[in-house]
Design an enzyme around this catalytic site. Sequence first.
Site, PDB file in Angstrom:
ATOM      1  N   ARG A  49      70.228 -58.789  90.913  1.00 25.16           N
ATOM      2  CA  ARG A  49      69.280 -59.270  89.913  1.00 25.16           C
ATOM      3  C   ARG A  49      68.676 -60.583  90.386  1.00 25.16           C
ATOM      4  NH1 ARG A  49      72.828 -58.291  84.349  1.00 25.16           N
ATOM      5  NH2 ARG A  49      73.025 -56.018  84.554  1.00 25.16           N
ATOM      6  N   ASP A  51      66.258 -63.758  90.543  1.00 27.88           N
ATOM      7  CA  ASP A  51      65.701 -64.576  89.473  1.00 27.88           C
ATOM      8  C   ASP A  51      64.180 -64.670  89.578  1.00 27.88           C
ATOM      9  OD1 ASP A  51      68.204 -65.085  88.399  1.00 27.88           O
ATOM     10  OD2 ASP A  51      68.491 -66.916  89.575  1.00 27.88           O
ATOM     11  N   TYR A 110      71.203 -63.060 102.054  1.00 31.78           N
ATOM     12  CA  TYR A 110      70.011 -63.784 101.615  1.00 31.78           C
ATOM     13  C   TYR A 110      69.528 -64.685 102.738  1.00 31.78           C
ATOM     14  CZ  TYR A 110      70.506 -62.509  96.668  1.00 31.78           C
ATOM     15  OH  TYR A 110      70.564 -61.823  95.481  1.00 31.78           O
ATOM     16  N   ARG A 196      70.445 -70.987  95.985  1.00 30.08           N
ATOM     17  CA  ARG A 196      69.495 -72.089  95.813  1.00 30.08           C
ATOM     18  C   ARG A 196      70.224 -73.420  95.646  1.00 30.08           C
ATOM     19  NH1 ARG A 196      65.786 -70.207  91.038  1.00 30.08           N
ATOM     20  NH2 ARG A 196      64.934 -72.311  91.335  1.00 30.08           N
TER      21      ARG A 196
END
Length: 260
Positions: A49, A51, A110, A196
């Site tokens: 999921r 963002d 990522y 992040r």
Amino acid sequence: MRYFVELSYNGGRYCGWQRQREAASVQATLEAALSTLLREPVEVTGAGRTDTGVHAAYSVAHFDTAVPLTDPRQTAYKLNCLLPDDIAVFGVTPVAADAHARFSAVEREYCYFIETRKNPFTRRAAWQYRRPLDAERMDRAAALLTQYSDFTSFAKLNSNNKTNICRIVRAGWEESPEGVYRFTIRADRFLRNMVRALVGTLVDVGRGRYDEEEFRAIVESRDLSRASGSAPAEGLYLWDVAYPAEVFRRGERTQNLLFY
């Protein structure tokens, strides 16, 4: 019949992957296209999921149909014709009935991109951070992450995680000759906003605010208030999703579409 969809998307105009009542999402857009094409209500489940504003260079979702598709390759072609330009489908593949895009995945990767010059063509595709960074310092600090499993220091508050334990198998920085910094991190799972928050803190290592041992102390503190502010969403990409070979093998025509 269950199918896996391999896809990529630019998350710039979406509220994220997950369906929202009053905002555009990648999930809802894909569901609408599939429902139109297959002429039946279709729900999709994604591998992760992402963002608001976060991209996916490669992701996977699954959906079920009452009647098997006669030509999955043609379905992928037609799906691309229906989808907007910021979502691309690489392939549609039949899988076992118990294969799950999210829960069958064993690792995800990522990447985060930082560009050190003003560039009008990448302003929504990377974090344009126009201050000098020490990539070697950031890389050494990032390598420490494989020594830990509790990442409470980088877990968003009130995200309802059952556990903050993650197994990171790779984390590191590299710098291109053009001055683009790329952070790559691979793990069995990620916490919401974790990447992040890590990037924001590692950038503070790269600009000299923290040294490696101070970064280690932040990880060990299990205290979110010790971490730096989160890096902007536009530099973050879901880069890979891996499954056991008996569940699903990534297609051959799924090269990442980024120019980096």
